[in-house]
Write a protein that holds these residues in place. Sequence first.
Motif, PDB file in Angstrom:
ATOM      1  N   THR A 222       0.940  -0.938   0.093  1.00  0.00           N
ATOM      2  CA  THR A 222      -0.108   0.155  -0.192  1.00  0.00           C
ATOM      3  C   THR A 222       0.861   1.541  -0.384  1.00  0.00           C
ATOM      4  O   THR A 222       1.750   1.543   0.855  1.00  0.00           O
ATOM      5  N   ILE A 223       0.408   2.453  -0.799  1.00  0.00           N
ATOM      6  CA  ILE A 223       1.169   3.600  -0.917  1.00  0.00           C
ATOM      7  C   ILE A 223      -0.077   4.061   0.383  1.00  0.00           C
ATOM      8  O   ILE A 223      -1.522   4.518   0.070  1.00  0.00           O
ATOM      9  N   ASN A 224       0.243   5.016   1.603  1.00  0.00           N
ATOM     10  CA  ASN A 224      -0.028   5.602   2.008  1.00  0.00           C
ATOM     11  C   ASN A 224      -0.370   6.894   1.614  1.00  0.00           C
ATOM     12  O   ASN A 224      -1.166   7.536   2.065  1.00  0.00           O
ATOM     13  N   HIS A 225       0.712   7.397   1.672  1.00  0.00           N
ATOM     14  CA  HIS A 225       0.310   8.984   1.052  1.00  0.00           C
ATOM     15  C   HIS A 225       1.301   8.953   0.403  1.00  0.00           C
ATOM     16  O   HIS A 225       2.675   8.425  -0.398  1.00  0.00           O
ATOM     17  N   ILE A 226       1.231  10.239  -0.248  1.00  0.00           N
ATOM     18  CA  ILE A 226       1.747  11.532  -1.649  1.00  0.00           C
ATOM     19  C   ILE A 226       2.470  12.295  -1.091  1.00  0.00           C
ATOM     20  O   ILE A 226       1.071  13.190  -0.766  1.00  0.00           O
ATOM     21  N   ALA A 236       6.586  12.691  -3.134  1.00  0.00           N
ATOM     22  CA  ALA A 236       7.877  12.234  -2.106  1.00  0.00           C
ATOM     23  C   ALA A 236       6.327  10.902  -1.931  1.00  0.00           C
ATOM     24  O   ALA A 236       5.658  11.221  -1.738  1.00  0.00           O
ATOM     25  N   THR A 237       6.577   8.913  -2.028  1.00  0.00           N
ATOM     26  CA  THR A 237       5.763   8.124  -1.686  1.00  0.00           C
ATOM     27  C   THR A 237       6.158   7.703  -0.206  1.00  0.00           C
ATOM     28  O   THR A 237       7.341   7.790  -0.210  1.00  0.00           O
ATOM     29  N   CYS A 238       5.021   7.226   0.606  1.00  0.00           N
ATOM     30  CA  CYS A 238       6.187   6.384   1.400  1.00  0.00           C
ATOM     31  C   CYS A 238       4.203   5.177   1.556  1.00  0.00           C
ATOM     32  O   CYS A 238       3.056   5.692   1.435  1.00  0.00           O
ATOM     33  N   SER A 239       4.850   3.889   2.210  1.00  0.00           N
ATOM     34  CA  SER A 239       4.099   3.176   1.694  1.00  0.00           C
ATOM     35  C   SER A 239       4.198   1.930   3.051  1.00  0.00           C
ATOM     36  O   SER A 239       4.668   1.348   4.346  1.00  0.00           O
ATOM     37  N   MET A 240       3.461   1.207   2.999  1.00  0.00           N
ATOM     38  CA  MET A 240       2.902  -0.184   4.446  1.00  0.00           C
ATOM     39  C   MET A 240       4.236  -1.010   4.449  1.00  0.00           C
ATOM     40  O   MET A 240       4.708  -1.316   5.130  1.00  0.00           O
ATOM     41  N   ASP A 241       4.743  -1.012   3.619  1.00  0.00           N
ATOM     42  CA  ASP A 241       6.384  -1.841   2.767  1.00  0.00           C
ATOM     43  C   ASP A 241       7.564  -0.949   3.826  1.00  0.00           C
ATOM     44  O   ASP A 241       8.374  -1.784   3.885  1.00  0.00           O
ATOM     45  N   LYS A 242       7.073  -0.086   4.498  1.00  0.00           N
ATOM     46  CA  LYS A 242       8.407   0.688   5.265  1.00  0.00           C
ATOM     47  C   LYS A 242       9.432   1.363   4.838  1.00  0.00           C
ATOM     48  O   LYS A 242       9.916   2.304   5.634  1.00  0.00           O
ATOM     49  N   SER A 243       9.085   1.485   3.236  1.00  0.00           N
ATOM     50  CA  SER A 243      10.055   2.525   2.800  1.00  0.00           C
ATOM     51  C   SER A 243       9.464   3.808   2.602  1.00  0.00           C
ATOM     52  O   SER A 243       8.291   3.995   2.467  1.00  0.00           O
ATOM     53  N   ILE A 244      10.654   4.781   2.224  1.00  0.00           N
ATOM     54  CA  ILE A 244       9.702   6.115   1.662  1.00  0.00           C
ATOM     55  C   ILE A 244      10.346   6.073   0.357  1.00  0.00           C
ATOM     56  O   ILE A 244      11.979   5.831   0.371  1.00  0.00           O
ATOM     57  N   LYS A 245      10.138   6.994  -0.696  1.00  0.00           N
ATOM     58  CA  LYS A 245      10.820   7.719  -1.749  1.00  0.00           C
ATOM     59  C   LYS A 245      10.905   8.314  -2.898  1.00  0.00           C
ATOM     60  O   LYS A 245       9.940   8.790  -2.294  1.00  0.00           O
ATOM     61  N   VAL A 246      11.524   8.959  -2.695  1.00  0.00           N
ATOM     62  CA  VAL A 246      11.869  10.487  -3.827  1.00  0.00           C
ATOM     63  C   VAL A 246      11.675   9.971  -4.876  1.00  0.00           C
ATOM     64  O   VAL A 246      12.549   9.329  -5.451  1.00  0.00           O
ATOM     65  N   TRP A 247      10.964  10.674  -6.015  1.00  0.00           N
ATOM     66  CA  TRP A 247      10.960  11.461  -7.224  1.00  0.00           C
ATOM     67  C   TRP A 247      11.474  11.878  -7.793  1.00  0.00           C
ATOM     68  O   TRP A 247      11.022  13.304  -7.876  1.00  0.00           O
TER      69      TRP A 247
END
Length: 297
Positions: A222-226, A236-247
Amino acid sequence: MATLTGHRDCVYTLERSGDANIFYSAGGDGMVVAWNLNDPENGELMARVSTSVYALRHLPQRNLLLLGQNQEGLQVIDLAQKAVLKSVALPKVAIFDILHTSAGQGKVFVAMGNGAVCVLAADTFELQTILRKSDKSARCLAYNKRTNELAVGYSDHAIRVFNAGTLELKYELASHTNSVFSVVYSPDGKLLLSGGRDAHLRVWEVEEQYKERGYVIAHMYTINHITYSPDGQYFATCSMDKSIKVWDAETFKLLKVIDKVRNASHGTSVNKLFWSAHQNQLVSCSDDRTISVWDIK
């Protein structure tokens, strides 16, 4: 990186203030805390309610904080007095998001767990009307001031776009295959980004009647927030997979992954992000009860 502790349960939401250094957090413990990025060790308790909080919205002009108290309606917090100024009775369900628009007379939109979007007058917080287009939760809200449109993501997998003034339904976007947890307009108002339980980041062309430009499988879960950076160059996106990604906001190229292995990041679901103009810092909160502050180079 700084780690902020003090919450006694999952931290579900973060909200900016009128000051680039100050932000607010809330979560499962019902505590609303103010944090200063110049002195991140010490949070200040602003309010406490008896149930969990998923949604906050700051009104800088009036120094008020709107708090969605699950099952108990909307609380209006006077930040100077640290007191509840007003309590607005709403259907006794979860409150997932709150949005304030100042166009026209101004409205406050509240996304509810029963699928309703409650529309309140921005000056008095009186309930004006209820938008009902689904019986599944309304999870997230975004406002495009260029087009005066309100985008709502729902648990019935759809995004519905309304005229924010007349509340007329304009578009229904049905590409996601599960609940939509985050919608955000690009700073220039030309794109709508969406994400949710299907882990797909989808991109919609606003000026092409929300034609879908494409998607990327952005996370494992799941993507929780953008959220966009203050200068609009990144998101940036953050997820239930415990990661944050910057695009990269123009090319959609993945630039950076922040996770437990690489950065000693959160150990559980990352729920919300706040990107501060203060030294270009990205703030995240998690089910692990902590808030982290990242210097994004």
